[in-house]
Write an enzyme that holds these catalytic residues in place. Sequence first.
Site, PDB file in Angstrom:
ATOM      1  N   PRO A  54      19.209 -12.477 -37.147  1.00 19.28           N
ATOM      2  CG  PRO A  54      17.308 -11.265 -36.369  1.00 19.28           C
ATOM      3  CD  PRO A  54      17.896 -12.279 -37.426  1.00 19.28           C
ATOM      4  N   PRO A  55      20.570 -13.779 -33.711  1.00 16.00           N
ATOM      5  CG  PRO A  55      22.148 -13.103 -32.252  1.00 16.00           C
ATOM      6  CD  PRO A  55      21.283 -12.390 -33.185  1.00 16.00           C
ATOM      7  CB  THR A  85      17.060 -16.626 -36.747  1.00 17.85           C
ATOM      8  OG1 THR A  85      18.510 -16.366 -37.541  1.00 17.85           O
ATOM      9  CG2 THR A  85      16.663 -15.644 -36.008  1.00 17.85           C
ATOM     10  N   GLY A  86      18.349 -20.070 -36.919  1.00 18.96           N
ATOM     11  CA  GLY A  86      18.498 -21.067 -37.293  1.00 18.96           C
ATOM     12  C   GLY A  86      19.597 -21.203 -38.526  1.00 18.96           C
ATOM     13  CE  LYS A  87      22.928 -16.039 -38.296  1.00 18.42           C
ATOM     14  NZ  LYS A  87      21.972 -16.072 -37.312  1.00 18.42           N
ATOM     15  CB  THR A  88      24.544 -22.787 -37.354  1.00 21.42           C
ATOM     16  OG1 THR A  88      25.360 -21.555 -37.142  1.00 21.42           O
ATOM     17  CG2 THR A  88      25.419 -24.050 -37.379  1.00 21.42           C
ATOM     18  CG  HIS A 136       5.422   0.832 -10.719  1.00 22.47           C
ATOM     19  ND1 HIS A 136       6.341   1.786 -10.841  1.00 22.47           N
ATOM     20  CD2 HIS A 136       5.771  -0.025 -11.940  1.00 22.47           C
ATOM     21  CE1 HIS A 136       6.847   1.941 -11.997  1.00 22.47           C
ATOM     22  NE2 HIS A 136       6.534   0.709 -12.599  1.00 22.47           N
ATOM     23  CD  GLU A 137       4.762  -4.077 -12.159  1.00 23.91           C
ATOM     24  OE1 GLU A 137       4.295  -3.932 -13.216  1.00 23.91           O
ATOM     25  OE2 GLU A 137       5.938  -3.721 -11.913  1.00 23.91           O
ATOM     26  CG  ASP A 173       8.602   1.556 -16.217  1.00 20.64           C
ATOM     27  OD1 ASP A 173       8.995   0.409 -16.568  1.00 20.64           O
ATOM     28  OD2 ASP A 173       7.963   1.555 -14.922  1.00 20.64           O
TER      29      ASP A 173
END
Length: 654
Positions: A234-235, A237-240, A456-457, A531
């Site tokens: 995923p974007p 995550t530290g690939k580069t 609601h909350e 929701d």
Amino acid sequence: MDKKDNQPKNNGNKPRLRFNFYWIYGIVFVALMGLYLMNDFSMSKELGWTDFQRFTADDAFSRIVVHNRKNILEATVKSDFRDRIFTPREVQQLTTEPKVYVRIPSSDKFSDFYDKMVAEKHISTQVTYKESDDILWNILASVGPFVIIILLWLFLMRRMAGGGAGGAGGVFSVGKARAQLFDKNTNVKVTFKDVAGLMEAKQEVEEIVEFLKNPEKYTELGGKIPKGALLVGPPGTGKTLLAKAVAGEAHVPFFSLSGSDFVEMFVGVGASRVRDLFRQAKEKAPCIVFIDEIDAVGRARGKNVNMTSNDERESTLNQLLTEMDGFGSNSGVIILAATNRADVLDKALLRAGRFDRQIHVELPDLNERKEIFNVHLRPIKIDSSVDTDFLARQTPGFSGADIANVCNEAALIAARGGKRFVQKDDFMNAVDRIIGGLEKRTRITTAQERRSIAYHEAGHASISWLLEYANPLVKVTIVPRGKALGAAWYLPEERQITTREQLLDEMCATLGGRAAEEIFLGAISTGASNDLERVTKQAYAMVTYFGMSDQLPNLNYYDSTGQEWGFTKPYSEETARLIDKEVQKIINEQYDRARTILRDNAAKHNQLAEKLLECEVIYSEDLEKIFGKRPWASRSEEIMEQQAADASTTAPHA
């Protein structure tokens, strides 16, 4: 040898001027100007006042222009008088209408002379008087357009040579690769110590670096160096970052470029850049080539989104496939690539022999998040209240980039408050800011709207507290954040698989807000739109992906291999209607369940809603005072409850 002996001797001479290609343009321009001026004056000849009077009496001029301020006139010579005024050699050089210029005593004397000639000799010469005639202006008017064109052309050529499509070499090097080279002379400060977590991924790439440093260790056993490794995840995550660490650790040349650098509007440029890249890599072998976002050039062939084949993109991919594993030898060249869309890559690119390894870089778990926090907290001044264990527990689902953003945002919040150190409250507010959005206390809400939001909350909070598998509550607020008028934060359990009961409990808690509005306010509002969207998607996933339906059990209509069915669904219209009925059934059952729970705990729910209206923000300890301690509280919940007042956000729910 003395150092002075190695220095070049100048012998007192001045440094030589370096040749500049623009000198040629200057010489050509000066030459053109000289030819123009020489040609212009070659058509003119100076006459004395006496000779002019004599030729005027003979009616030798067709037109005379008098410049009053300069006391000069220009006279156009008739063709019959060329031989009398000009020499034979001058006549041969005449190309246009010849002229002569005369210095007159004054304009008045010329006027008297002209009137006399008209009266006595009846001459037909036309006379024009001008107040001023700037020769420089005439030259500029004549040569100016050509100068502008030349300057514009030079400007465009310079732009093309400097930063245009051709790169540093201009339009003639448009097919050259744009890879950035890192070697031992380049100061790359990122190492594997700067990459926290990612233990399995680091082990894979460290082995590649070790192979380059000590190949005998592997070749003695008959092993071969991997030709390529693909970093998938995923974007953020530290690939580069992992690739930068490889560049910092490996003592070999490292070429870095993006997949979009191959794509160009010119036909054949992409393939040419691929060939040039591998040519440079072979010259520097052993070396590593890193291609970031390889999906820009490695997309599966024949699946263009525009429904037409992109020949240029496909030819670039074909050349890349050939260079990575073709008849040519690429020994010593290792390809590293990164992408977050491995499903769209061409199968020929993913096969063994091109990318022998696919290294999955996933979102960090609890221990890895703690390591990432330790890395990003190094330059930040913190006090003893900051606990990395607590921060790691409060940020499930965060990537490395998200954690870096949290640390930076916390430092900014502390600086905004005039603090000398970054404290735990600043980190909590930073997580709230990133996940929930900026607080908007100035947003105008009526008393009725605030009451609706509070109930609601409170419905979400009550049901999540009373259900076993619902995510434990951290904080509830009715202060508007981002686009939400209110929000509830939970601490989801980090699990690898999810059961049907867990999904149903989460759906029931999500529907608790709409159910509370209907039961206690007697009217529903649009506040539950988010929701309902989440619940609908979750119910469809249960039926079509997870096989958790009574009528359609053990069926999955999702193709994880990336293959597509085109324009048709993988099921019939009758099955589609059955899916809709099952989804509606699941949602209705959980909605009725939520209403039942709220009716059974109406007094406690209303007490919680009034508390929320009074304080605007409540924590898990407030729910424990009203509903009592959860009988199935986990260890993570116990730790969370101990620090509930400072709990952060993880998954906002409006």
